[in-house]
Design an enzyme around this catalytic site. Structure first.
Site, PDB file in Angstrom:
ATOM      1  CE1 TYR A  86      -2.033  -5.979  13.792  1.00  0.00           C
ATOM      2  CE2 TYR A  86      -2.184  -3.610  13.492  1.00  0.00           C
ATOM      3  CZ  TYR A  86      -2.477  -4.887  13.060  1.00  0.00           C
ATOM      4  OH  TYR A  86      -3.189  -5.090  11.910  1.00  0.00           O
ATOM      5  NE  ARG A  91      -5.227  -5.647  15.144  1.00  0.00           N
ATOM      6  CZ  ARG A  91      -4.836  -6.747  15.791  1.00  0.00           C
ATOM      7  NH1 ARG A  91      -4.162  -6.655  16.930  1.00  0.00           N
ATOM      8  NH2 ARG A  91      -5.187  -7.933  15.313  1.00  0.00           N
ATOM      9  CG  ASP A  92      -6.747  -4.176   9.337  1.00  0.00           C
ATOM     10  OD1 ASP A  92      -7.059  -5.282   8.877  1.00  0.00           O
ATOM     11  OD2 ASP A  92      -6.112  -3.319   8.688  1.00  0.00           O
ATOM     12  CB  SER A  98      -5.210  -7.321  10.706  1.00  0.00           C
ATOM     13  OG  SER A  98      -4.422  -8.025   9.781  1.00  0.00           O
ATOM     14  CG  ASP A 139      -2.119  -1.146   8.467  1.00  0.00           C
ATOM     15  OD1 ASP A 139      -2.478  -2.323   8.625  1.00  0.00           O
ATOM     16  OD2 ASP A 139      -1.125  -0.827   7.780  1.00  0.00           O
ATOM     17  CG  ASP A 318      -0.085 -10.226   4.585  1.00  0.00           C
ATOM     18  OD1 ASP A 318       0.594  -9.857   5.557  1.00  0.00           O
ATOM     19  OD2 ASP A 318       0.397 -10.394   3.454  1.00  0.00           O
TER      20      ASP A 318
HETATM   21  O1  LIG Z   1      -3.284   8.152  -9.640  1.00  0.00           O
HETATM   22  N1  LIG Z   1      -3.388   8.848  -8.579  1.00  0.00           N
HETATM   23  O2  LIG Z   1      -3.042  10.045  -8.515  1.00  0.00           O
HETATM   24  C1  LIG Z   1      -3.898   8.220  -7.403  1.00  0.00           C
HETATM   25  C2  LIG Z   1      -4.075   8.985  -6.253  1.00  0.00           C
HETATM   26  C3  LIG Z   1      -4.593   8.395  -5.098  1.00  0.00           C
HETATM   27  C4  LIG Z   1      -4.972   7.065  -5.141  1.00  0.00           C
HETATM   28  O3  LIG Z   1      -5.587   6.554  -4.051  1.00  0.00           O
HETATM   29  C5  LIG Z   1      -4.746   5.837  -3.177  1.00  0.00           C
HETATM   30  O4  LIG Z   1      -4.571   4.523  -3.744  1.00  0.00           O
HETATM   31  C6  LIG Z   1      -3.717   3.708  -2.918  1.00  0.00           C
HETATM   32  C7  LIG Z   1      -3.474   2.383  -3.623  1.00  0.00           C
HETATM   33  O5  LIG Z   1      -2.652   2.665  -4.747  1.00  0.00           O
HETATM   34  C8  LIG Z   1      -4.335   3.490  -1.551  1.00  0.00           C
HETATM   35  O6  LIG Z   1      -3.382   2.819  -0.747  1.00  0.00           O
HETATM   36  C9  LIG Z   1      -3.803   1.583  -0.176  1.00  0.00           C
HETATM   37  O7  LIG Z   1      -4.656   1.867   0.931  1.00  0.00           O
HETATM   38  C10 LIG Z   1      -5.070   0.666   1.614  1.00  0.00           C
HETATM   39  C11 LIG Z   1      -5.994   1.061   2.754  1.00  0.00           C
HETATM   40  O8  LIG Z   1      -7.117   1.708   2.188  1.00  0.00           O
HETATM   41  C12 LIG Z   1      -3.868  -0.096   2.171  1.00  0.00           C
HETATM   42  O9  LIG Z   1      -4.379  -1.301   2.724  1.00  0.00           O
HETATM   43  C13 LIG Z   1      -3.830  -1.682   3.977  1.00  0.00           C
HETATM   44  O10 LIG Z   1      -2.556  -2.272   3.684  1.00  0.00           O
HETATM   45  C14 LIG Z   1      -1.882  -2.690   4.899  1.00  0.00           C
HETATM   46  C15 LIG Z   1      -0.518  -3.222   4.497  1.00  0.00           C
HETATM   47  O11 LIG Z   1       0.132  -2.217   3.733  1.00  0.00           O
HETATM   48  C16 LIG Z   1      -2.696  -3.785   5.589  1.00  0.00           C
HETATM   49  O12 LIG Z   1      -2.049  -4.171   6.786  1.00  0.00           O
HETATM   50  C17 LIG Z   1      -4.099  -3.245   5.905  1.00  0.00           C
HETATM   51  O13 LIG Z   1      -4.881  -4.279   6.446  1.00  0.00           O
HETATM   52  C18 LIG Z   1      -4.739  -2.705   4.627  1.00  0.00           C
HETATM   53  O14 LIG Z   1      -5.987  -2.098   4.927  1.00  0.00           O
HETATM   54  C19 LIG Z   1      -2.891  -0.417   1.035  1.00  0.00           C
HETATM   55  O15 LIG Z   1      -1.692  -0.965   1.581  1.00  0.00           O
HETATM   56  C20 LIG Z   1      -2.547   0.873   0.295  1.00  0.00           C
HETATM   57  O16 LIG Z   1      -1.752   0.562  -0.851  1.00  0.00           O
HETATM   58  C21 LIG Z   1      -4.636   4.814  -0.890  1.00  0.00           C
HETATM   59  O17 LIG Z   1      -5.384   4.555   0.296  1.00  0.00           O
HETATM   60  C22 LIG Z   1      -5.443   5.709  -1.833  1.00  0.00           C
HETATM   61  O18 LIG Z   1      -5.564   6.982  -1.268  1.00  0.00           O
HETATM   62  C23 LIG Z   1      -4.778   6.271  -6.271  1.00  0.00           C
HETATM   63  C24 LIG Z   1      -4.239   6.869  -7.415  1.00  0.00           C
HETATM   64 MG   LIG Z   2      -2.625  -6.754   8.503  1.00  0.00          MG
END
Ligand SMILES: O=[N+]([O-])c1ccc(O[C@@H]2O[C@H](CO)[C@@H](O[C@@H]3O[C@H](CO)[C@@H](O[C@@H]4O[C@H](CO)[C@@H](O)[C@H](O)[C@H]4O)[C@H](O)[C@H]3O)[C@H](O)[C@H]2O)cc1
Ligand SMILES: [Mg+2]
Length: 364
Positions: A86, A91-92, A98, A139, A318
């Site tokens: 990682y 990153r991130d 992070s 990620d 986090d």
């Molecule tokens: O109704 N519908 O049909 C529909 C369709 C599509 C939709 O859009 C989707 O919505 C999702 C959320 O529901 C989004 O998911 C989130 O994306 C973030 C990054 O952008 C993530 O963040 C990371 O999390 C890591 C730890 O897991 C951290 O370590 C890290 O630092 C942190 O950056 C979240 O977990 C993750 O839950 C999708 O991108 C997005 O495409 C929504 C609805």
């Molecule tokens: Mg993180």
């Protein structure tokens, strides 16, 4: 060390309760816990979780831990090493909490190869008889699927792909199995994302010449989704892949069709209580109401899933809730986020206590 007959990289192996995490629990947590929670805390300290190599400076600890594992195995144990790779430059890229030490504009590409991956490879070569399972770059590829609209991610994309392929080729040893990070059901499980994700992951796998050591994908790292839940929580907004098992069962055939015969491991470190305090499925930072989840095991009841594992060490933050910090991310200021919280990766006592209270199965 040839791969186990079943092909399951965890077969016949015990998890190693690494001294870094157990010392956090014994020296940082237990002294200030109420007596009623001390037994649960010491139980957690004995659970084997992944060691995060989140800086170049941490790499020597890998040597220390592998030497200890080798010695214990010589005395009859069956331990394996489990580590998180990682430290990609930028990153991130879609968040702030992070962000890492390597930057593209400051020699990050070369440093990642020569000061990070090559150094890890040199240590692994010293322990050909120790089984090592690796989670690769949480990620990063998931951000390549959904966040190419974020400037930092789109700029980093070619570096993420090339350096991930470099890591997979360079760490392709007989005693190693690797799982590329695959986000989670709430991230790549959506119909809009799962197809593009399968294409991207297979592309990177093939760009690395389909290394034998690449066993598949790890999901739910640092996240909170149930592996198997009877009723989809409302925050999953009607997504048919509302838990990790549904996501994996949908993802695997798509990957196979693209030439990537992936197996899976799932982070269950913080999945013990459902639903959590998430207000939205995208809430990821120090989510209220979480609890330690299923203990690491190969008993997953799904042939695609090699093991449940604890990747994110419960009790490490986090991300900071301090709005003046350079790494402050708004997600760590949301209503769903436990506050006040320290910087990512540092000990978060109140959150650890909450995880103990909400643990399922019970810890002690
Ligand atoms: O109704 N519908 O049909 C529909 C369709 C599509 C939709 O859009 C989707 O919505 C999702 C959320 O529901 C989004 O998911 C989130 O994306 C973030 C990054 O952008 C993530 O963040 C990371 O999390 C890591 C730890 O897991 C951290 O370590 C890290 O630092 C942190 O950056 C979240 O977990 C993750 O839950 C999708 O991108 C997005 O495409 C929504 C609805
Ligand atoms: Mg993180």
């Amino acid at each position: 060390v040839a791969p186990a007959a079943s092909g399951n990289p965890f077969a016949g192996k015990e998890f190693y309760a690494n001294p870094y995490y157990s010392s956090e629990v014994y020296s940082r947590a237990i002294p200030s816990l109420p007596a009623s929670l001390k037994p649960a805390a010491s139980a957690v300290a004995n659970v084997g979780s992944f060691v995060w190599l989140d800086t170049m400076a941490k790499i020597p600890t890998m040597d220390t831990y592998l030497a200890e594992i080798k010695a214990k195995n010589a005395a009859g144990a069956k331990l394996m090493g489990t580590f998180v790779v990682y430290d990609l430059p930028e990153r991130d890229c879609a968040a702030l909490a992070s962000n890492g030490e390597l930057k593209i504009d400051e020699g990050g590409e070369d440093n990642y190869k020569t000061q990070y991956i090559d150094k890890i490879a040199a240590i692994i070569k010293k322990y050909p008889e120790v089984k090592i399972n690796l989670a690769i770059e949480p990620d990063s590829l998931a951000n390549m699927v959904t966040n190419m609209g974020v400037a930092k991610c789109s700029r980093a994309a070619p570096y993420y792909r090339d350096l991930t392929a470099y890591a997979l080729k360079t760490l392709n040893f007989n005693n190693v199995d690797m799982y590329l990070d695959g986000g989670h059901a709430g991230w790549l499980g959506w119909d809009a994302n799962i197809g593009p994700a399968a294409k991207l992951f297979a592309e990177v796998y093939k760009a690395a010449d389909s290394p034998r050591a690449v066993r598949g994908i790890v999901t739910n790292v640092s996240n909170y989704n149930a592996f198997r839940i009877a009723t989809c929580p409302s925050i999953t907004q009607g997504s048919k892949n509302c838990d990790e098992e549904r996501f994996i069962n949908a993802f695997a055939p798509l990957l196979q069709a693209e030439g990537f015969p992936a197996h899976f491991i799932v982070d269950t470190g913080r999945t013990g209580k459902q639903p959590t305090g998430q207000q939205a499925w995208g809430d990821w930072c120090n989510v209220q109401g979480a609890g330690f989840g299923t203990r690491p095991t190969m008993d997953t009841d799904n042939a695609l899933v090699d093991a449940f594992v604890w990747v994110k060490p419960g009790g490490e933050s986090d991300g900071t809730s301090d709005q003046s910090s350079v790494r402050y991310d708004g997600f760590c200021g949301k209503e769903s986020a436990f506050k006040p919280a320290p910087e990512a990766g540092t000990w978060f006592q109140a959150y650890f206590e909450m995880l103990l209270k909400n643990a399922s199965p019970a810890l002690a």
